[in-house]
Design a protein around this motif. Structure first.
Motif, PDB file in Angstrom:
ATOM      1  N   TRP A  78      33.679   8.497   0.186  1.00  9.89           N
ATOM      2  CA  TRP A  78      34.152   9.696  -0.500  1.00  9.89           C
ATOM      3  C   TRP A  78      34.796   9.392  -1.849  1.00  9.89           C
ATOM      4  O   TRP A  78      35.424   8.343  -2.036  1.00  9.89           O
ATOM      5  CB  TRP A  78      35.200  10.405   0.349  1.00  9.89           C
ATOM      6  CG  TRP A  78      34.726  10.828   1.691  1.00  9.89           C
ATOM      7  CD1 TRP A  78      34.549  10.030   2.777  1.00  9.89           C
ATOM      8  CD2 TRP A  78      34.369  12.148   2.103  1.00  9.89           C
ATOM      9  NE1 TRP A  78      34.105  10.785   3.849  1.00  9.89           N
ATOM     10  CE2 TRP A  78      34.001  12.075   3.461  1.00  9.89           C
ATOM     11  CE3 TRP A  78      34.346  13.387   1.461  1.00  9.89           C
ATOM     12  CZ2 TRP A  78      33.592  13.207   4.184  1.00  9.89           C
ATOM     13  CZ3 TRP A  78      33.947  14.508   2.183  1.00  9.89           C
ATOM     14  CH2 TRP A  78      33.578  14.411   3.524  1.00  9.89           C
ATOM     15  N   TYR A  95      21.872   9.271   0.525  1.00  2.00           N
ATOM     16  CA  TYR A  95      22.101  10.711   0.432  1.00  2.00           C
ATOM     17  C   TYR A  95      23.417  10.944  -0.316  1.00  2.00           C
ATOM     18  O   TYR A  95      24.358  10.158  -0.205  1.00  2.00           O
ATOM     19  CB  TYR A  95      22.210  11.337   1.820  1.00  2.00           C
ATOM     20  CG  TYR A  95      21.000  11.096   2.697  1.00  2.00           C
ATOM     21  CD1 TYR A  95      21.003  10.094   3.659  1.00  2.00           C
ATOM     22  CD2 TYR A  95      19.863  11.883   2.577  1.00  2.00           C
ATOM     23  CE1 TYR A  95      19.899   9.865   4.464  1.00  2.00           C
ATOM     24  CE2 TYR A  95      18.761  11.672   3.387  1.00  2.00           C
ATOM     25  CZ  TYR A  95      18.785  10.656   4.322  1.00  2.00           C
ATOM     26  OH  TYR A  95      17.694  10.444   5.121  1.00  2.00           O
ATOM     27  N   SER A 148      21.269   2.184   8.664  1.00  2.00           N
ATOM     28  CA  SER A 148      21.856   2.418   9.983  1.00  2.00           C
ATOM     29  C   SER A 148      23.341   2.753   9.927  1.00  2.00           C
ATOM     30  O   SER A 148      23.892   3.256  10.894  1.00  2.00           O
ATOM     31  CB  SER A 148      21.656   1.181  10.863  1.00  2.00           C
ATOM     32  OG  SER A 148      22.295   0.066  10.266  1.00  2.00           O
ATOM     33  N   TYR A 159      26.128   5.028   9.131  1.00  2.00           N
ATOM     34  CA  TYR A 159      26.178   6.454   8.851  1.00  2.00           C
ATOM     35  C   TYR A 159      27.481   6.924   8.232  1.00  2.00           C
ATOM     36  O   TYR A 159      27.715   8.103   8.122  1.00  2.00           O
ATOM     37  CB  TYR A 159      25.928   7.230  10.150  1.00  2.00           C
ATOM     38  CG  TYR A 159      24.496   7.126  10.611  1.00  2.00           C
ATOM     39  CD1 TYR A 159      24.072   6.083  11.409  1.00  2.00           C
ATOM     40  CD2 TYR A 159      23.567   8.075  10.226  1.00  2.00           C
ATOM     41  CE1 TYR A 159      22.758   5.979  11.826  1.00  2.00           C
ATOM     42  CE2 TYR A 159      22.249   7.995  10.644  1.00  2.00           C
ATOM     43  CZ  TYR A 159      21.857   6.940  11.444  1.00  2.00           C
ATOM     44  OH  TYR A 159      20.561   6.847  11.848  1.00  2.00           O
ATOM     45  N   GLN A 160      28.342   6.000   7.842  1.00  2.00           N
ATOM     46  CA  GLN A 160      29.620   6.438   7.321  1.00  2.00           C
ATOM     47  C   GLN A 160      29.467   7.097   5.964  1.00  2.00           C
ATOM     48  O   GLN A 160      28.614   6.723   5.152  1.00  2.00           O
ATOM     49  CB  GLN A 160      30.575   5.247   7.210  1.00  2.00           C
ATOM     50  CG  GLN A 160      30.189   4.228   6.155  1.00  2.00           C
ATOM     51  CD  GLN A 160      31.338   3.285   5.860  1.00  2.00           C
ATOM     52  OE1 GLN A 160      32.335   3.686   5.275  1.00  2.00           O
ATOM     53  NE2 GLN A 160      31.199   2.044   6.281  1.00  2.00           N
ATOM     54  N   LEU A 161      30.306   8.082   5.722  1.00  2.00           N
ATOM     55  CA  LEU A 161      30.389   8.721   4.420  1.00  2.00           C
ATOM     56  C   LEU A 161      31.437   8.000   3.582  1.00  2.00           C
ATOM     57  O   LEU A 161      32.513   7.674   4.063  1.00  2.00           O
ATOM     58  CB  LEU A 161      30.784  10.192   4.572  1.00  2.00           C
ATOM     59  CG  LEU A 161      29.714  11.124   5.142  1.00  2.00           C
ATOM     60  CD1 LEU A 161      30.331  12.456   5.537  1.00  2.00           C
ATOM     61  CD2 LEU A 161      28.592  11.329   4.144  1.00  2.00           C
ATOM     62  N   ARG A 196      26.179   8.534   1.371  1.00  2.00           N
ATOM     63  CA  ARG A 196      25.850   7.897   2.648  1.00  2.00           C
ATOM     64  C   ARG A 196      24.552   7.112   2.513  1.00  2.00           C
ATOM     65  O   ARG A 196      23.565   7.632   1.979  1.00  2.00           O
ATOM     66  CB  ARG A 196      25.726   8.922   3.763  1.00  2.00           C
ATOM     67  CG  ARG A 196      25.490   8.242   5.120  1.00  2.00           C
ATOM     68  CD  ARG A 196      25.564   9.200   6.278  1.00  2.00           C
ATOM     69  NE  ARG A 196      24.377  10.032   6.439  1.00  2.00           N
ATOM     70  CZ  ARG A 196      23.183   9.604   6.853  1.00  2.00           C
ATOM     71  NH1 ARG A 196      22.998   8.334   7.129  1.00  2.00           N
ATOM     72  NH2 ARG A 196      22.181  10.449   6.986  1.00  2.00           N
TER      73      ARG A 196
END
Lengths: 115, 114
Positions: free
Chosen positions: A105, A33, A99, A101-103, A95
């Motif tokens: 940046w 994503y 499994s 889920y960290q973004l 992301r």
């Protein structure tokens, strides 16, 4: 490891005009994503728009739209009819769909709106 | 407003001290992530908690630790503070389901280490 790059530290645009913020990313994953967040001086991160990598259609939210080029690993944000309230830092984030889920940046682009 | 709150808003500590930052998640959310945002930079992932268990950690030393409580509020603890720990600390809550699992951010705690 995935990385996100925003090459424009600062952009300025005349009120009511259109501006495009650039973002590129690097990943070996196929399912992920992408997000654009806005951080005004109040510091609170606000989600502007998101894109699922499996969707070919570019996401649109009112005056905000993206140009998602999966092969080029590019994810730019277009803001139409710029308003004074759009002035903020804009961050591109990635992301994995797995499994973790960290973004991840980018460094951000400061958007200045000229009245 | 995202429904995520953080306290305190600002904090000043001296090197070597310990600090606890707090986050209250959006109602119904079972996952909380913490990020460190140095001045002029994008956030860096510290760790994430899901149902009170650590569920992923970024490149931060063990002196950064956390807790998630049954009511899904959360704490970030930092021991032996260093000058480089000065930053904005953001928490984000989300509901883990299949799909995008959007993260909702709090306003952050600005930590200054002198």
């Amino acid at each position: 490891a995935q990385t996100v790059t925003q090459s424009q530290p600062e952009m300025s645009v005349q009120e009511a005009e259109t501006v495009t913020l650039s973002c590129t990313y690097d990943t070996s994953e196929s399912d992920y994503y992408l997000f654009w967040y806005k951080q005004p001086p109040s510091r609170q991160m606000i989600l502007v728009i998101r894109q699922e990598a499996y969707k070919q259609q570019n996401a649109t939210e009112n005056r905000f739209s993206v140009n998602f080029q999966k092969a080029a690993k590019s994810f730019s944000l277009k803001i139409s009819d710029s308003q004074l309230g759009d002035a903020a830092m804009y961050f591109c984030a990635y992301r994995s769909a797995g499994s973790n889920y960290q973004l991840i940046w980018g460094a951000g682009t400061k958007l200045i709106i000229k009245p | 407003e995202t429904g995520v709150t953080q306290s305190p808003t600002h904090l000043i500590k001296t090197r070597g001290q310990q600090v606890t930052l707090r986050c209250s998640s959006q109602s119904g959310h079972n996952t909380v992530s913490w990020y460190q945002q140095a001045l002029g930079q994008g956030p860096q992932f510290i760790f994430q908690y899901y149902r009170e268990e650590e569920n992923g950690r970024g490149n931060f030393p063990p002196r950064f630790s956390g807790l998630q409580f049954p009511n899904y509020s959360s704490e970030l603890n930092v021991n032996a503070l260093e000058l480089d720990d000065s930053a904005l600390y953001l928490c984000a809550s989300s509901l883990r389901t299949s799909g995008v699992n959007e993260q909702f951010f709090g306003p952050g705690t600005r930590l200054t280490v002198l």
